[in-house]
Motif scaffolding. Structure first.
Motif, mmCIF file in Angstrom:
data_model
loop_
_atom_site.group_PDB
_atom_site.id
_atom_site.type_symbol
_atom_site.label_atom_id
_atom_site.label_comp_id
_atom_site.label_asym_id
_atom_site.label_seq_id
_atom_site.Cartn_x
_atom_site.Cartn_y
_atom_site.Cartn_z
ATOM 1 N N VAL A 32 3.330 5.795 -10.384
ATOM 2 C CA VAL A 32 1.898 6.034 -10.217
ATOM 3 C C VAL A 32 1.102 5.102 -11.136
ATOM 4 O O VAL A 32 0.099 4.514 -10.732
ATOM 5 N N VAL A 33 1.550 4.938 -12.364
ATOM 6 C CA VAL A 33 0.870 4.024 -13.297
ATOM 7 C C VAL A 33 0.981 2.590 -12.798
ATOM 8 O O VAL A 33 0.001 1.839 -12.804
ATOM 9 N N ALA A 34 2.170 2.208 -12.320
ATOM 10 C CA ALA A 34 2.355 0.847 -11.800
ATOM 11 C C ALA A 34 1.392 0.591 -10.644
ATOM 12 O O ALA A 34 0.788 -0.478 -10.540
ATOM 13 N N HIS A 35 1.253 1.580 -9.789
ATOM 14 C CA HIS A 35 0.365 1.467 -8.635
ATOM 15 C C HIS A 35 -1.071 1.285 -9.089
ATOM 16 O O HIS A 35 -1.802 0.419 -8.599
ATOM 17 N N ALA A 36 -1.489 2.093 -10.053
ATOM 18 C CA ALA A 36 -2.863 2.002 -10.551
ATOM 19 C C ALA A 36 -3.122 0.646 -11.181
ATOM 20 O O ALA A 36 -4.189 0.046 -11.006
ATOM 21 N N GLN B 212 11.044 7.916 -0.147
ATOM 22 C CA GLN B 212 10.476 7.665 -1.470
ATOM 23 C C GLN B 212 9.018 7.204 -1.348
ATOM 24 O O GLN B 212 8.160 7.605 -2.134
ATOM 25 N N LYS B 213 8.763 6.362 -0.327
ATOM 26 C CA LYS B 213 7.393 5.863 -0.156
ATOM 27 C C LYS B 213 6.438 6.991 0.221
ATOM 28 O O LYS B 213 5.318 7.060 -0.276
ATOM 29 N N GLU B 214 6.896 7.891 1.108
ATOM 30 C CA GLU B 214 6.056 9.022 1.499
ATOM 31 C C GLU B 214 5.712 9.884 0.288
ATOM 32 O O GLU B 214 4.581 10.320 0.112
ATOM 33 N N ILE B 215 6.709 10.116 -0.548
ATOM 34 C CA ILE B 215 6.496 10.948 -1.723
ATOM 35 C C ILE B 215 5.554 10.263 -2.695
ATOM 36 O O ILE B 215 4.634 10.876 -3.235
ATOM 37 N N HIS B 216 5.764 8.962 -2.905
ATOM 38 C CA HIS B 216 4.908 8.233 -3.848
ATOM 39 C C HIS B 216 3.467 8.216 -3.348
ATOM 40 O O HIS B 216 2.526 8.371 -4.124
ATOM 41 N N GLU C 20 -2.011 9.934 -4.199
ATOM 42 C CA GLU C 20 -3.213 10.581 -3.673
ATOM 43 C C GLU C 20 -3.608 11.776 -4.531
ATOM 44 O O GLU C 20 -4.784 11.991 -4.825
ATOM 45 N N GLN C 21 -2.597 12.563 -4.950
ATOM 46 C CA GLN C 21 -2.887 13.717 -5.792
ATOM 47 C C GLN C 21 -3.528 13.293 -7.098
ATOM 48 O O GLN C 21 -4.476 13.904 -7.577
ATOM 49 N N GLN C 22 -2.985 12.212 -7.685
ATOM 50 C CA GLN C 22 -3.518 11.757 -8.971
ATOM 51 C C GLN C 22 -4.963 11.290 -8.799
ATOM 52 O O GLN C 22 -5.820 11.582 -9.629
ATOM 53 N N LEU C 23 -5.226 10.573 -7.717
ATOM 54 C CA LEU C 23 -6.586 10.097 -7.486
ATOM 55 C C LEU C 23 -7.531 11.274 -7.286
ATOM 56 O O LEU C 23 -8.669 11.258 -7.758
ATOM 57 N N THR D 259 22.771 1.312 -6.823
ATOM 58 C CA THR D 259 21.518 0.788 -7.391
ATOM 59 C C THR D 259 20.371 1.213 -6.496
ATOM 60 O O THR D 259 20.467 1.104 -5.275
ATOM 61 N N GLU D 260 19.298 1.659 -7.106
ATOM 62 C CA GLU D 260 18.206 2.219 -6.321
ATOM 63 C C GLU D 260 17.377 1.141 -5.641
ATOM 64 O O GLU D 260 17.414 -0.029 -6.025
ATOM 65 N N SER D 261 16.569 1.574 -4.669
ATOM 66 C CA SER D 261 15.564 0.679 -4.106
ATOM 67 C C SER D 261 14.248 1.118 -4.714
ATOM 68 O O SER D 261 13.999 2.302 -4.857
ATOM 69 N N THR D 262 13.421 0.163 -5.107
ATOM 70 C CA THR D 262 12.123 0.567 -5.628
ATOM 71 C C THR D 262 11.117 0.281 -4.545
ATOM 72 O O THR D 262 11.147 -0.763 -3.910
ATOM 73 N N ALA D 263 10.250 1.208 -4.330
ATOM 74 C CA ALA D 263 9.216 0.978 -3.341
ATOM 75 C C ALA D 263 8.020 1.814 -3.751
ATOM 76 O O ALA D 263 8.197 2.924 -4.215
ATOM 77 N N ILE D 264 6.844 1.265 -3.622
ATOM 78 C CA ILE D 264 5.688 2.144 -3.839
ATOM 79 C C ILE D 264 4.762 2.019 -2.639
ATOM 80 O O ILE D 264 4.838 1.072 -1.887
#
Lengths: 137, 292, 559
Positions: free
Chosen positions: A22-26, C443-447, C452-455, C554-559
Motif C-alpha cells: 500500500v505504501v509502495a502504491h502511494a 493478490q492484485k484483487e486483494i491489493h 481503496e480501503q486506505q484511501l 519465489t513469490e510474484s509481486t504485483a500491485i
C-alpha cells in the motif's frame, strides 16, 4: 530529469506485505520510482539492492517485532558499504518505547500503525528535498 | 568497476543525459552480447531470466540485467518489482541487476537504455540482458537495443493472435514456450511452428522451457550463444550495431528537437517544426551546445 | 414465503412510503449519499418481504443442522454446547508458552491454540542465520520433539482439543504432537484438534511458504490420507479466509478466495484417490469477524450454504458430515488501533458477537493491546471474558440462529452468496486457484481492495474512531506491553546444541535418508516424518531434506 528512487524492503521472515504494498502504491502515485524487494530479505540483500539501484531512500517494513535488530544490521551494513548517508524509514508494529531506540540507531523516521499515507508521502518528500539541498545538487 | 560506481553512472546517464557522451567516451569501447527478453506480463520472463543467469554463472560468465517497467502515465511514478524473481543472485558479485522505469519513452523502454547498455558493455560484463514488457506495437524498441531478441510465450494467455498482429512475433529471434508443463503448451508450440513455417523462418528457433524446474534452459542459453556467435561470424552484428546507433541517434535528434518544439507556439505543426529548427540553429550559431 | 396478494399490497404500500420519503429527504438528507458494504454493495435503507419474496424456506434456509445448513451445522448449536473459546497463544520458549496455556485453561478457555514463531513456521531451527532476531517473537520456538514435550507438559492431550497455526511445516508439528500424545499414553484415534495446513493462502496473503505449490499440495493430501486412516477426529486443514481478509480483501473476496482454495484442495485430494465423503468430514475453515456487524453475520450464513452446495453439486458428496462447513473465527486484528487502545475492547466485543450470531464453532478474541504487541495476561483475560459474557450473560446463545427471517439479514446473505459465485466462476475461467495465484490475479484483487480501503480512510469516508475522528491530543501510554526475553534466542540455541549431542545421530541420519527417498519416490511422507521426529531430528533438518527434494518458492509481486 531527476526522479527519486525509493527502496521498499521486507527484512526478516515476516510475510505480511499489505502495508508495504500500500505504501509502495502511494509513493508510485506520488511520482516516485519504487523498487520493491519482496519478502524475506536479509540485510545483505537489502543493502546490495540499494547499491545497485542507487536509491535515494530506504523504507523497511517490519511487523514481527524484530525491528531493532534488523534495522541496526541494515544501517551498520550501509555504513560499511559507503551508503550510510541514505535515509532509512521504518514502518510496522513498533511499540512507542522502541521509537527513540530506532532513531538512535540512525533511522530517520518511524511510522507506527494508523499513520496516514499522506503523512508518509509528505515526510518522504521533505527528507529527500532536505537531502538534496544539503548536497547542493 | 565496482557495483556502486556502475550504479551511480547509470543514475547520471538517466538523469543528466547531456553528460552521456562524456561518461561513455571515458570508458573503453567494448562489445558484449545484448540479449532482450520480452513477452506479456505473467508469462514467467523474470523466472526464466533468473534461470538463464544461473546457467551463465555456472559457466563463469558475468551478467548485467536491466529490467524495464512502465511508468504511470498519470503520476510518472513506477512500481519496479522484477528483481524479486532474481533474489538468489543479489549477493553474487558477478551479477548486476538494475530496475528502470520507462519514464514515458515512446518505445516502451527508457530513453537512456542505449547509453546504459553501452555502459554495461564497457565495464566488462560478459552478457547484458534487457527485460521488458512486450504487448503492443509500441514495445518493439527492444529490437534495436538487443542483438538477440527472445520472445517468451506461455499457454493460456490467448494473446498469441494479438502478438501476431502487433508485430512482436516478427521481431523475435528465439521463441520460448514457457511453462511447458501446462495444458495448452503443445497447441501453442504447434501454432508457433506453423506461423514460422508460413513466414519462412527457422522453426528450430522455438524452445520449450519450464522455468520452475529448469527444463530447456540449457538449450535456450546454447541457442542464444550460438545465434550471437553466428552474428559475429557473418558480420551481421556490425550491421545490427549500426542500426542500433542509427536508432539511438534518431531518438536523440527527436528529443533535441522536441526541446525547442515545446518552447514554440504551435498553431501550425509545419510552421512549428520550422520555427524549432530555426531557433536550434541560432543557438548553435551562438555556440550553445549542439547535441542535446 | 408470502403469497402473491400480500406481496402486491406490500409493494403498493412501499411505493407510497418511497414517495413520502422523497419529501423527507429534501428537508433532511441522510448522513451519506451511499451506505456501502465492505464489498461495495449498496445497503438499502430498509428491507421488506419484497426483498426475500423469491426465497423458499426449505430450499434456502431449512432447519439448523439440515442441508444447506444456512441456519447452522448442528440442530442444537450453542444450547447443546457453547463454541470453543480458543485463544491463540504462544511466544518465547516452550516453558513460557506452557505457562500461558495453563493460565488460559484455568481462566476458562475450552481449547488450545498454538502460535509458532516465524523460523518454526518457515522450517528454520533457532540457530539458522535467517532466524536471528525472530526466535520466539510471534509465537513459540520449536526446534524438535523436545520443545513440544515441554509445551504440553502437564496437559493431557487426550482430553484437550488443540489447534496449531502451522502450514508449510504442518506435517512436522502434527507428527510431534501425535508422538507426544502417544508418549502420554493417548491413542492417535482419540486425538482432537486442527492443523491449519492451508498452503495456498500462504502464497496469497501470509508468506510462510517454503516449497512450490505442487509439492506443497501433495503434502496436504498426504496428511488428509494419513488422518483419514489414523486420526479420524482430527481436522486436517483449516482453510482460511482470515488472513486473506486481513491482507485487505472485502467480505465477498474473503469467502470467494477461501472457497477457491478449498476447491483446489478437494480436487487435489480426489486426484490422489481419496474419497471426499471421507476426507470431507475433516476439513474445517477459518474466517475473520470484521467491523460491519450485519454484513459479517450474513457472510457466515452465506458461507455455510455455499460450501454445502459446492460439495453436493460440484463434488457429488452425499455424506452430510462432509457437507457441513465448520469454522473457527478470529476477530479482525487489522481493525484494532494503537490509538486509544481501550476502544479495542468494544470493537472485539461487537465482532465476537457477530461471530456467535453467525454460528461459529470456535472463537478467538483479540486483546486490546494487539496493535502494540502480543497479549499480556491482563489483556488476554479481558478478551476471554468478552466471550464468556456473550455466552453466559447476553442470552444470544440460547436461541439457534435467532436472526433468521430478518429481511435485511436474509437479503444480505443472498447478495453475498451471489457475488461469491461470480468470483468462483472467474477463478474457474482462469484455470483454477493455483493458476490464478500464479497469475497474480488473487493478490492484485486483494491489493486493490486494501488500497481503496486506505484511501477511504484518508478521505474520511471511512471513520476509524480515535484515528481519523475523535482523536485525543495526548495518548495515554499502556503501561504493560509484552516483551519477549532477548536472551531466549541464545538459550534456545544452547538447548539445540545439547540435543544434538545427546540424541542418537545415526538414527537421525537414517530416518532423514528414508524420508528423502520416500519424498523422491512420491510416497506418503507422513509416517517417515513421524520416524524422524521420534529420534529428535530437528524441524530444520527435516525441512531441509524436503527443500532438497521439492525446491523453494519465489513469490510474484504485483500491485
Amino acid at each position: 530529469m531527476k526522479k527519486y528512487r525509493i527502496l521498499i524492503a521486507k527484512p526478516g521472515l515476516d510475510g505480511h506485505d499489505r502495508g508495504a504494498k500500500v505504501v509502495a502504491h502511494a509513493l508510485r502515485d506520488a511520482g516516485f520510482e519504487v523498487i520493491y524487494t519482496g519478502l524475506r530479505q536479509t540485510p545483505e540483500q537489502i543493502v546490495k539492492t540499494a547499491i545497485q539501484e542507487d536509491v535515494d531512500l530506504i523504507g523497511l517494513s517490519i511487523l514481527s517485532g524484530a525491528h531493532l535488530q534488523l534495522s541496526k544490521k541494515v544501517i551498520d551494513l550501509m555504513k560499511k558499504e559507503g551508503i550510510g548517508h541514505v535515509p532509512v524509514f521504518v514502518g510496522g508494529i513498533i511499540p512507542p518505547d522502541d521509537v527513540p531506540k530506532l532513531l538512535e540507531i540512525g533511522v530517520c523516521r518511524v511510522f507506527g500503525p494508523g499513520t496516514p499515507l499522506s503523512k508518509i508521502v509528505q515526510e518522504v518528500k521533505e527528507v529527500l528535498e532536505g537531502v538534496t539541498s544539503a548536497n547542493g545538487s | 568497476m565496482d557495483h556502486k560506481n556502475i550504479a551511480r553512472l547509470i543514475t547520471l546517464l538517466e538523469n543528466t543525459p547531456e553528460k552521456a557522451k562524456e561518461i561513455l567516451t571515458s570508458l573503453p569501447r567494448r562489445t558484449a552480447p545484448v540479449i532482450g527478453f520480452t513477452g506479456s506480463p505473467g508469462v514467467g520472463k523474470s523466472t526464466l531470466i533468473d534461470q538463464v543467469i544461473a546457467k551463465l554463472r555456472s559457466s563463469g560468465k558475468t551478467v548485467a540485467v536491466v529490467a524495464v517497467d512502465p511508468s504511470s502515465p498519470f503520476s510518472q511514478g513506477a512500481f519496479l518489482g522484477d528483481r524479486v524473481r532474481m533474489k538468489k543472485h543479489f549477493l553474487d558479485d558477478g551479477v548486476f541487476i538494475r530496475s528502470m522505469a520507462s519514464r514515458g519513452a515512446l518505445g516502451g523502454l527508457n530513453e537512456s537504455i542505449y547509453d546504459v547498455v553501452e555502459l554495461l558493455e564497457s565495464v566488462g560484463f560478459d552478457y547484458v540482458l534487457v527485460e521488458t514488457v512486450g504487448v503492443g506495437q509500441a514495445e518493439v524498441e527492444v529490437r534495436y537495443v538487443a542483438d538477440v531478441v527472445v520472445l517468451v510465450l506461455s499457454p493460456g494467455f490467448g494473446d498469441e493472435m494479438q502478438l501476431l498482429k502487433a508485430g512482436i512475433m516478427e521481431i523475435a529471434d528465439i521463441y520460448v514456450v514457457n511453462k511447458a508443463d501446462l495444458v495448452g503448451s503443445d497447441s501453442l508450440y504447434d501454432q508457433l511452428v506453423s506461423f514460422l513455417t508460413f513466414a519462412g523462418r527457422d522453426v528450430s528457433s522455438v524452445v520449450k522451457t519450464s522455468a520452475l524446474n529448469a527444463h530447456g534452459i540449457e538449450e535456450l542459453v546454447n541457442k542464444i550463444t550460438a545465434l550471437w556467435e553466428k552474428l559475429v561470424e557473418t558480420g551481421k552484428l556490425r550491421e545490427l550495431r549500426r542500426q542500433r546507433m542509427k536508432h539511438h541517434a534518431e531518438n536523440l535528434a527527436r528529443r533535441t528537437l522536441q526541446k525547442y518544439l515545446s518552447l514554440a507556439d504551435l498553431e501550425d505543426p509545419y510552421e512549428g517544426v520550422e520555427a524549432a529548427l530555426r531557433s536550434m540553429c541560432e543557438r548553435l550559431k551562438d555556440g550553445q551546445g549542439g547535441g542535446t | 414465503m408470502y403469497d402473491k396478494e400480500q406481496l402486491k399490497r406490500i409493494e403498493e404500500a412501499f411505493q407510497q412510503w418511497q414517495a413520502q420519503l422523497e419529501n423527507d429527504l429534501k428537508k433532511f438528507p441522510e448522513r451519506k449519499e451511499k451506505f456501502l458494504s465492505s464489498s461495495g454493495y449498496e445497503f438499502k435503507r430498509c428491507y421488506t418481504p419484497l426483498d426475500v419474496a423469491e426465497m423458499d424456506y426449505l430450499r434456502d434456509l431449512n432447519m439448523p443442522g439440515e442441508y444447506p445448513y444456512t441456519r447452522g451445522v448442528q440442530r442444537t448449536m450453542y444450547r447443546g454446547r457453547l463454541w470453543t473459546m480458543r485463544q491463540y497463544a504462544g511466544f518465547g520458549t516452550a516453558e513460557e508458552t506452557n505457562r500461558r496455556f495453563k493460565y488460559l485453561l484455568q481462566q476458562g478457555q475450552t481449547g488450545l491454540s498454538v502460535a509458532f514463531d516465524l523460523p518454526t513456521q518457515i522450517g528454520y531451527d533457532s540457530d539458522h542465520p535467517l532466524a536471528e532476531g525472530e526466535v520466539g517473537r510471534v509465537g513459540v520456538a520449536v526446534d524438535s520433539l523436545r520443545d513440544i514435550e515441554i509445551l504440553f507438559d502437564g496437559i493431557p492431550l487426550k482430553d484437550v482439543s488443540t489447534s496449531m497455526t502451522i502450514n508449510s511445516t504442518a506435517v512436522i508439528l502434527l507428527s510431534m504432537y501425535a508422538v507426544t500424545a502417544q508418549k502420554q499414553g493417548a491413542k492417535l484415534e482419540e486425538l482432537r484438534g486442527t492443523i491449519q495446513n492451508d498452503i495456498l493462502k500462504e502464497y496469497i496473503a501470509r508468506g510462510t511458504y517454503i516449497f512450490p505449490p505442487e509439492p506443497s499440495m501433495k503434502i496436504v493430501t498426504d496428511i488428509f490420507e494419513f488422518c483419514a486412516k489414523h486420526m479420524p477426529k482430527w481436522n486436517t486443514i483449516s482453510i482460511s479466509g482470515y488472513h486473506i481478509r486481513e491482507a485487505g480483501a472485502n467480505a465477498v473476496q474473503e469467502l470467494a478466495f477461501t472457497f477457491g482454495d478449498a476447491i483446489a484442495y478437494v480436487e487435489a485430494a480426489i486426484k490422489a484417490g481419496l474419497d471426499p465423503n471421507v476426507f470431507g468430514r475433516q476439513l474445517s475453515f477459518f474466517f475473520a469477524a470484521h467491523n460491519n456487524f450485519l454484513e459479517e453475520i450474513a457472510k457466515f450464513r452465506a458461507a455455510r450454504r455455499i460450501w454445502a452446495k459446492i460439495m453436493k453439486e460440484r463434488f457429488n458428496v452425499s455424506n452430510p458430515e462432509a457437507l457441513r462447513l465448520r469454522f473457527h473465527t478470529q476477530t479482525a486484528g487489522s481493525t484494532l488501533t494503537a490509538q486509544q487502545p481501550l476502544n479495542n475492547i468494544v470493537r472485539v466485543a461487537i465482532q465476537a458477537l457477530a461471530a456467535v450470531l453467525g454460528g461459529t464453532q470456535s472463537l478467538h478474541t483479540n486483546s486490546y493491546d494487539e496493535a502494540l504487541g502480543l497479549p499480556t495476561e491482563q489483556s488476554v483475560q479481558v478478551a476471554l471474558r468478552t466471550q464468556q459474557i456473550i455466552a453466559y450473560e447476553s442470552g444470544v446463545a440460547d436461541i439457534v440462529d435467532p436472526l433468521a427471517g430478518s429481511f435485511a439479514i436474509e437479503a444480505l446473505t443472498n447478495q453475498i452468496e451471489e457475488k461469491v459465485w461470480e468470483y468462483l466462476e472467474k477463478i474457474d475461467s482462469l484455470g483454477g486457484m493455483v493458476r490464478a495465484i500464479e497469475l497474480g490475479y488473487v493478490q492484485k484483487e486483494i491489493h486493490k481492495s486494501a488500497y481503496e480501503q486506505q484511501l477511504a480512510i484518508e478521505k474520511g469516508e471511512q471513520i476509524v474512531v480515535g484515528v481519523n475522528a475523535f482523536q485525543v491530543s495526548e495518548e495515554k501510554p499502556i503501561e504493560n506491553i509484552l516483551k519477549v526475553d532477548p536472551t531466549l534466542e541464545e538459550k534456545q540455541k544452547e538447548a539445540l546444541r545439547r540435543l544434538k549431542r545427546e540424541r542418537d545421530n545415526k538414527a537421525v541420519a537414517n530416518a532423514l535418508k528414508e524420508l528423502k527417498q520416500a519424498a523422491q519416490e512420491g510416497r506418503n511422507i507422513v509416517p517417515y516424518v513421524f520416524e524422524a521426529v521420534k529420534c529428535y531430528a530437528t524441524l530444520g533438518e527435516i525441512s531441509d531434506v524436503l527443500r532438497e527434494v521439492y525446491g523453494e518458492y519465489t513469490e510474484s509481486t504485483a500491485i
